[in-house]
Write a protein that holds these residues in place. Structure first.
Motif, PDB file in Angstrom:
ATOM      1  N   SER A  12      22.903 -15.635  -9.354  1.00  0.00           N
ATOM      2  CA  SER A  12      23.735 -16.732  -8.879  1.00  0.00           C
ATOM      3  C   SER A  12      23.534 -16.960  -7.383  1.00  0.00           C
ATOM      4  CB  SER A  12      25.206 -16.405  -9.134  1.00  0.00           C
ATOM      5  OG  SER A  12      26.043 -17.342  -8.506  1.00  0.00           O
ATOM      6  N   TYR A  42      19.752 -27.039  -6.419  1.00  0.00           N
ATOM      7  CA  TYR A  42      20.863 -26.083  -6.506  1.00  0.00           C
ATOM      8  C   TYR A  42      20.382 -24.647  -6.594  1.00  0.00           C
ATOM      9  CZ  TYR A  42      23.510 -30.287  -7.319  1.00  0.00           C
ATOM     10  OH  TYR A  42      24.066 -31.528  -7.187  1.00  0.00           O
ATOM     11  N   ASP A  76      20.102 -19.402  -8.693  1.00  0.00           N
ATOM     12  CA  ASP A  76      20.502 -20.597  -9.433  1.00  0.00           C
ATOM     13  C   ASP A  76      22.024 -20.663  -9.450  1.00  0.00           C
ATOM     14  OD1 ASP A  76      21.324 -22.245 -11.683  1.00  0.00           O
ATOM     15  OD2 ASP A  76      19.251 -22.177 -12.361  1.00  0.00           O
ATOM     16  N   ARG A  77      22.571 -21.829  -9.173  1.00  0.00           N
ATOM     17  CA  ARG A  77      24.036 -21.936  -9.126  1.00  0.00           C
ATOM     18  C   ARG A  77      24.683 -21.646 -10.474  1.00  0.00           C
ATOM     19  NH1 ARG A  77      25.854 -28.275  -8.981  1.00  0.00           N
ATOM     20  NH2 ARG A  77      25.016 -28.783 -11.021  1.00  0.00           N
ATOM     21  N   ASP A  78      23.944 -21.811 -11.571  1.00  0.00           N
ATOM     22  CA  ASP A  78      24.497 -21.588 -12.905  1.00  0.00           C
ATOM     23  C   ASP A  78      24.220 -20.184 -13.450  1.00  0.00           C
ATOM     24  OD1 ASP A  78      25.516 -24.213 -13.075  1.00  0.00           O
ATOM     25  OD2 ASP A  78      23.538 -24.957 -13.622  1.00  0.00           O
ATOM     26  N   ALA A  79      23.496 -19.382 -12.699  1.00  0.00           N
ATOM     27  CA  ALA A  79      23.191 -18.014 -13.146  1.00  0.00           C
ATOM     28  C   ALA A  79      24.415 -17.120 -12.938  1.00  0.00           C
ATOM     29  CB  ALA A  79      21.999 -17.472 -12.375  1.00  0.00           C
TER      30      ALA A  79
END
Length: 90
Positions: A12, A42, A76-79
């Protein structure tokens, strides 16, 4: 000849301080230190062999990546976040 396949540590962006995020943005924009801006804007993709690991939060991440045999790090912002590393909210 077989293709080269490298391992990637995916983390993240919360594991990056605001100061380091700004530095990564500049590095990616100027193509410094093997840093690339992630598609969509992102996150970042960087090599564990980048020649400047002076940000303390990146040093810890690099150490973790190398210990797992990874050649690359993808923020990654979604990790997910992991408990072994500090997080920042910004």
């Amino acid at each position: 000849m077989s293709p080269q396949i490298d391992k990637v540590l995916v983390l993240s962006t919360a594991h990056v301080s605001k100061e380091t995020a700004t530095w990564l943005d500049v590095a990616a924009a100027t193509e410094m230190h093997s840093v690339t801006r992630r598609a969509g804007g992102y996150g970042w993709f960087l090599s564990v062999h980048a020649n400047r690991w002076h940000k303390l939060d990146l040093v810890a991440v690099r150490r973790l990546a190398v210990s797992h045999g990874c050649e690359w790090i993808l923020f990654d912002r979604d990790a997910p976040t992991i408990v072994d590393l500090p997080t920042w909210s910004w």
